[in-house]
Design an enzyme around this catalytic site. Structure first.
Site, PDB file in Angstrom:
ATOM      1  N   TYR A 217      43.501  45.685  21.277  1.00  0.00           N
ATOM      2  CA  TYR A 217      43.214  45.555  22.709  1.00  0.00           C
ATOM      3  C   TYR A 217      43.414  44.107  23.174  1.00  0.00           C
ATOM      4  O   TYR A 217      44.064  43.846  24.185  1.00  0.00           O
ATOM      5  CB  TYR A 217      41.787  46.021  23.042  1.00  0.00           C
ATOM      6  CG  TYR A 217      41.438  45.738  24.473  1.00  0.00           C
ATOM      7  CD1 TYR A 217      42.101  46.390  25.504  1.00  0.00           C
ATOM      8  CD2 TYR A 217      40.504  44.757  24.810  1.00  0.00           C
ATOM      9  CE1 TYR A 217      41.836  46.084  26.834  1.00  0.00           C
ATOM     10  CE2 TYR A 217      40.230  44.458  26.131  1.00  0.00           C
ATOM     11  CZ  TYR A 217      40.903  45.115  27.137  1.00  0.00           C
ATOM     12  OH  TYR A 217      40.657  44.807  28.447  1.00  0.00           O
TER      13      TYR A 217
ATOM     14  N   SER B 266      34.325  39.337  34.047  1.00  0.00           N
ATOM     15  CA  SER B 266      35.176  40.477  34.411  1.00  0.00           C
ATOM     16  C   SER B 266      34.354  41.587  35.079  1.00  0.00           C
ATOM     17  O   SER B 266      33.196  41.821  34.720  1.00  0.00           O
ATOM     18  CB  SER B 266      35.833  41.041  33.146  1.00  0.00           C
ATOM     19  OG  SER B 266      36.408  42.314  33.400  1.00  0.00           O
TER      20      SER B 266
ATOM     21  N   GLN C 277      35.165  38.100  38.663  1.00  0.00           N
ATOM     22  CA  GLN C 277      36.485  38.709  38.880  1.00  0.00           C
ATOM     23  C   GLN C 277      36.271  40.099  39.441  1.00  0.00           C
ATOM     24  O   GLN C 277      35.556  40.922  38.862  1.00  0.00           O
ATOM     25  CB  GLN C 277      37.264  38.786  37.561  1.00  0.00           C
ATOM     26  CG  GLN C 277      38.610  39.511  37.671  1.00  0.00           C
ATOM     27  CD  GLN C 277      38.507  40.996  37.347  1.00  0.00           C
ATOM     28  OE1 GLN C 277      37.722  41.395  36.485  1.00  0.00           O
ATOM     29  NE2 GLN C 277      39.275  41.817  38.042  1.00  0.00           N
TER      30      GLN C 277
ATOM     31  N   TYR D  40      37.732  43.746  40.558  1.00  0.00           N
ATOM     32  CA  TYR D  40      38.702  44.825  40.729  1.00  0.00           C
ATOM     33  C   TYR D  40      38.222  45.637  41.916  1.00  0.00           C
ATOM     34  O   TYR D  40      37.163  46.262  41.873  1.00  0.00           O
ATOM     35  CB  TYR D  40      38.786  45.716  39.484  1.00  0.00           C
ATOM     36  CG  TYR D  40      39.787  45.231  38.459  1.00  0.00           C
ATOM     37  CD1 TYR D  40      41.118  45.023  38.811  1.00  0.00           C
ATOM     38  CD2 TYR D  40      39.413  44.989  37.142  1.00  0.00           C
ATOM     39  CE1 TYR D  40      42.042  44.577  37.871  1.00  0.00           C
ATOM     40  CE2 TYR D  40      40.332  44.548  36.202  1.00  0.00           C
ATOM     41  CZ  TYR D  40      41.648  44.348  36.583  1.00  0.00           C
ATOM     42  OH  TYR D  40      42.559  43.915  35.663  1.00  0.00           O
TER      43      TYR D  40
ATOM     44  N   THR E 242      41.609  40.363  41.570  1.00  0.00           N
ATOM     45  CA  THR E 242      42.824  40.606  40.794  1.00  0.00           C
ATOM     46  C   THR E 242      43.769  41.497  41.593  1.00  0.00           C
ATOM     47  O   THR E 242      43.393  42.607  41.996  1.00  0.00           O
ATOM     48  CB  THR E 242      42.471  41.231  39.438  1.00  0.00           C
ATOM     49  OG1 THR E 242      41.602  40.330  38.751  1.00  0.00           O
ATOM     50  CG2 THR E 242      43.713  41.479  38.592  1.00  0.00           C
TER      51      THR E 242
ATOM     52  N   LYS F  44      44.075  36.499  42.213  1.00  0.00           N
ATOM     53  CA  LYS F  44      44.506  36.312  40.821  1.00  0.00           C
ATOM     54  C   LYS F  44      45.678  37.226  40.511  1.00  0.00           C
ATOM     55  O   LYS F  44      45.541  38.450  40.614  1.00  0.00           O
ATOM     56  CB  LYS F  44      43.336  36.625  39.877  1.00  0.00           C
ATOM     57  CG  LYS F  44      43.700  36.593  38.396  1.00  0.00           C
ATOM     58  CD  LYS F  44      42.473  36.794  37.518  1.00  0.00           C
ATOM     59  CE  LYS F  44      42.813  36.711  36.050  1.00  0.00           C
ATOM     60  NZ  LYS F  44      43.509  37.889  35.537  1.00  0.00           N
TER      61      LYS F  44
ATOM     62  N   SER G 268      49.357  33.976  37.628  1.00  0.00           N
ATOM     63  CA  SER G 268      49.032  34.703  36.402  1.00  0.00           C
ATOM     64  C   SER G 268      49.969  35.888  36.247  1.00  0.00           C
ATOM     65  O   SER G 268      50.375  36.501  37.245  1.00  0.00           O
ATOM     66  CB  SER G 268      47.582  35.219  36.475  1.00  0.00           C
ATOM     67  OG  SER G 268      47.254  36.017  35.339  1.00  0.00           O
TER      68      SER G 268
ATOM     69  N   HIS H 200      48.825  38.092  33.914  1.00  0.00           N
ATOM     70  CA  HIS H 200      47.864  38.920  33.189  1.00  0.00           C
ATOM     71  C   HIS H 200      48.132  38.862  31.683  1.00  0.00           C
ATOM     72  O   HIS H 200      47.998  39.855  30.971  1.00  0.00           O
ATOM     73  CB  HIS H 200      47.927  40.354  33.719  1.00  0.00           C
ATOM     74  CG  HIS H 200      46.599  41.055  33.827  1.00  0.00           C
ATOM     75  ND1 HIS H 200      45.962  41.245  35.027  1.00  0.00           N
ATOM     76  CD2 HIS H 200      45.799  41.613  32.890  1.00  0.00           C
ATOM     77  CE1 HIS H 200      44.834  41.903  34.819  1.00  0.00           C
ATOM     78  NE2 HIS H 200      44.705  42.133  33.534  1.00  0.00           N
TER      79      HIS H 200
ATOM     80  N   GLY I 191      47.775  32.015  31.286  1.00  0.00           N
ATOM     81  CA  GLY I 191      48.869  32.658  30.549  1.00  0.00           C
ATOM     82  C   GLY I 191      49.436  31.736  29.491  1.00  0.00           C
ATOM     83  O   GLY I 191      50.246  30.861  29.791  1.00  0.00           O
TER      84      GLY I 191
HETATM   85  C1  LIG Z   1      41.546  41.193  26.282  1.00  0.00           C
HETATM   86  C2  LIG Z   1      41.882  40.852  27.702  1.00  0.00           C
HETATM   87  C3  LIG Z   1      41.187  41.471  28.732  1.00  0.00           C
HETATM   88  C4  LIG Z   1      41.457  41.141  30.061  1.00  0.00           C
HETATM   89  N1  LIG Z   1      40.707  41.705  31.051  1.00  0.00           N
HETATM   90  C5  LIG Z   1      40.905  41.303  32.323  1.00  0.00           C
HETATM   91  C6  LIG Z   1      40.083  41.807  33.353  1.00  0.00           C
HETATM   92  O1  LIG Z   1      39.158  42.574  33.128  1.00  0.00           O
HETATM   93  N2  LIG Z   1      40.343  41.401  34.626  1.00  0.00           N
HETATM   94  C7  LIG Z   1      41.360  40.518  34.922  1.00  0.00           C
HETATM   95  O2  LIG Z   1      41.570  40.175  36.085  1.00  0.00           O
HETATM   96  N3  LIG Z   1      42.140  40.005  33.941  1.00  0.00           N
HETATM   97  C8  LIG Z   1      41.938  40.385  32.672  1.00  0.00           C
HETATM   98  N4  LIG Z   1      42.716  39.844  31.683  1.00  0.00           N
HETATM   99  C9  LIG Z   1      43.697  38.793  32.019  1.00  0.00           C
HETATM  100  C10 LIG Z   1      43.049  37.387  31.921  1.00  0.00           C
HETATM  101  O3  LIG Z   1      42.131  37.192  32.965  1.00  0.00           O
HETATM  102  C11 LIG Z   1      44.082  36.265  32.006  1.00  0.00           C
HETATM  103  O4  LIG Z   1      44.915  36.469  33.126  1.00  0.00           O
HETATM  104  C12 LIG Z   1      44.954  36.124  30.757  1.00  0.00           C
HETATM  105  O5  LIG Z   1      44.283  36.579  29.621  1.00  0.00           O
HETATM  106  C13 LIG Z   1      45.365  34.673  30.565  1.00  0.00           C
HETATM  107  O6  LIG Z   1      46.313  34.555  29.553  1.00  0.00           O
HETATM  108  P1  LIG Z   1      45.972  34.162  28.020  1.00  0.00           P
HETATM  109  O7  LIG Z   1      45.182  35.277  27.459  1.00  0.00           O
HETATM  110  O8  LIG Z   1      47.323  34.042  27.411  1.00  0.00           O
HETATM  111  O9  LIG Z   1      45.207  32.862  28.030  1.00  0.00           O
HETATM  112  C14 LIG Z   1      42.477  40.187  30.356  1.00  0.00           C
HETATM  113  C15 LIG Z   1      43.168  39.591  29.309  1.00  0.00           C
HETATM  114  C16 LIG Z   1      42.884  39.896  28.004  1.00  0.00           C
HETATM  115  C17 LIG Z   1      43.639  39.201  26.895  1.00  0.00           C
HETATM  116  O1  LIG Z   2      42.790  44.789  29.840  1.00  0.00           O
HETATM  117  C1  LIG Z   2      43.070  44.171  30.861  1.00  0.00           C
HETATM  118  O2  LIG Z   2      43.925  43.276  30.862  1.00  0.00           O
HETATM  119  C2  LIG Z   2      42.426  44.487  32.123  1.00  0.00           C
HETATM  120  O3  LIG Z   2      42.611  43.760  33.041  1.00  0.00           O
HETATM  121  C3  LIG Z   2      41.581  45.670  32.280  1.00  0.00           C
HETATM  122  C4  LIG Z   2      41.945  46.656  33.160  1.00  0.00           C
HETATM  123  C5  LIG Z   2      41.169  47.800  33.270  1.00  0.00           C
HETATM  124  C6  LIG Z   2      40.027  47.944  32.530  1.00  0.00           C
HETATM  125  C7  LIG Z   2      39.646  46.945  31.696  1.00  0.00           C
HETATM  126  C8  LIG Z   2      40.415  45.779  31.565  1.00  0.00           C
END
Ligand SMILES: Cc1cc2nc3c(=O)[nH]c(=O)nc-3n(C[C@H](O)[C@H](O)[C@H](O)COP(=O)(O)O)c2cc1C
Ligand SMILES: O=C(O)C(=O)c1ccccc1
Length: 352
Positions: free
Chosen positions: A35, A117, A138, A140, A166, A223, A245, A247, A279
């Site tokens: 994940y 989150s 953050q 959603y 986001t 974001k 970003s 993501h 990122g």
């Molecule tokens: C495991 C994981 C879960 C994430 N969950 C969310 C989330 O719930 N909401 C969101 O806006 N971005 C989510 N992201 C994106 C991060 O906020 C962020 O944009 C990204 O991880 C930055 O890049 P990096 O992991 O390379 O540092 C997630 C990223 C990862 C790796």
């Molecule tokens: O996993 C993620 O990157 C993320 O942003 C997310 C989206 C939906 C549910 C949980 C996390």
């Protein structure tokens, strides 16, 4: 491998953020590791996020007094000791039993801002109780405005000082590696703020941003901006800031690295609102490069998850401390004593 068969984490062996991933992986379930570590589809963007930073060369200056380094900045009326925040990531309890509480404690010990989150596995009031550093939230957005309004008001009441909305996830990306391991939350782990499985808000538009502004009492950041035209619309919409970003390459594969998207956005925004970037930030030199190309601050996602998985709160703190120390090294070695001194001239341009 069971965690009780393992030696306790030894954070002193951790020299850089790349060392962390294999150490963390050994302590995570396959499902949790996949994940966190995976991106969308063929993971081109995941790799480009790193390769693009590596390809940027630096152009240092010498004989500059760097005896007093100053990494402080002011952002939305908040004073930050250094320009690195914790990106919002979902489901911390699958990474460590203490989940978001450990993240908040680790962030506080490093004086870092923690962006919680929407998919936190711990209620906000519990996080707020243990947090000693600033919290952001953050969001959603769902199609249910009453629900979204209540959520914003709840986050504000718990002390969240900014809202990162986001905008790059109308649907989730093609998460092939998550599909292969049949990713699902283990029994007993829930997302109290998102009780129903994510119903992606496919109908979100700029009109909803105007509505959000009317509801929120804290600064709003969008974001997931990659296109300068969207950055312009964000400024027009009156948001406080944007986060460049992709993501972490988890949504649309083959979009460019964020550091490659940044210069055009910086040019278009022209200083009207702060730009943050995430990122692939793994080195202090990456932070320096992002600031040089127009970011006010950066966020870190995956390394925080791995730090949490390996060492709980102390692991989170260690990740932030390493990056902060590396940023200071990079500033000293490029002859930049303050963040304001980190301008484009620190980037090597081969045609000059
Ligand atoms: C495991 C994981 C879960 C994430 N969950 C969310 C989330 O719930 N909401 C969101 O806006 N971005 C989510 N992201 C994106 C991060 O906020 C962020 O944009 C990204 O991880 C930055 O890049 P990096 O992991 O390379 O540092 C997630 C990223 C990862 C790796
Ligand atoms: O996993 C993620 O990157 C993320 O942003 C997310 C989206 C939906 C549910 C949980 C996390």
């Amino acid at each position: 491998m069971n965690s009780h068969q393992q030696a306790p984490p030894d954070l002193s062996t951790l020299v850089n953020l790349f060392d962390l991933e294999p150490l963390a992986a050994a302590r995570m379930t396959t499902m949790a590791y996949e994940y966190v570590a995976s991106g969308a589809a063929d993971e081109f963007t995941v790799r480009w996020n790193r390769q693009a930073f590596d390809a940027i060369r630096l152009n240092p200056r010498v004989l500059v007094d760097v005896s007093q380094l100053d990494t402080r900045l002011s952002l939305f009326g908040q004073e930050l000791p250094y320009p690195i925040l914790i990106a919002p990531t979902a489901f911390h309890k699958i990474m460590h039993p203490d989940g978001e509480l450990a993240t908040a404690r680790g962030a506080g010990a490093a004086s870092a801002t923690y962006v919680i989150s929407s998919f936190t596995t711990t209620p906000l009031d519990d996080i707020a109780r243990v947090a000693s550093g600033p919290l952001w939230f953050q969001l959603y957005m769902s199609n249910d405005r009453a629900y979204t309004r209540d959520l914003i008001q709840h986050a504000e009441a718990q002390g969240c000082r900014a809202l990162c909305v986001t905008v790059d996830t109308p649907v989730l990306g093609a998460r092939n590696r998550q599909q292969r391991v049949g990713f699902a939350l283990p029994d007993g782990i829930t997302t109290p703020l998102m009780p129903n499985a994510m119903a992606p808000s496919t109908s979100l538009t700029w009109h909803d941003v105007a509505w959000l502004k009317s509801v929120a009492n804290v600064p709003i950041l969008l974001k997931g901006i990659l296109n300068p035209d969207d950055a312009e619309l964000a400024v027009q919409a009156g948001v406080a800031g944007i986060i460049v970003s992709n993501h972490s390459g988890r949504n649309l594969d083959t979009v460019p690295a964020t550091i490659d998207a940044l210069p055009r956005i910086t040019e278009r925004v022209a200083g009207r609102i702060p730009i943050l970037l995430d990122g692939g930030i793994r080195r202090g030199t990456d932070v320096l490069k992002a600031i040089a190309l127009g970011a006010s601050a950066v966020l870190v996602g995956k390394p925080i998850c791995f730090g949490l998985a390996y060492g709980g709160a102390a692991g989170v703190t260690k990740v932030l401390d390493i990056l902060r120390d590396e940023l200071e090294l990079a500033m000293a070695l490029t002859g930049r004593a303050t963040l304001a001194d980190i301008d484009e001239s620190v980037i090597w341009r081969s045609n000059r």
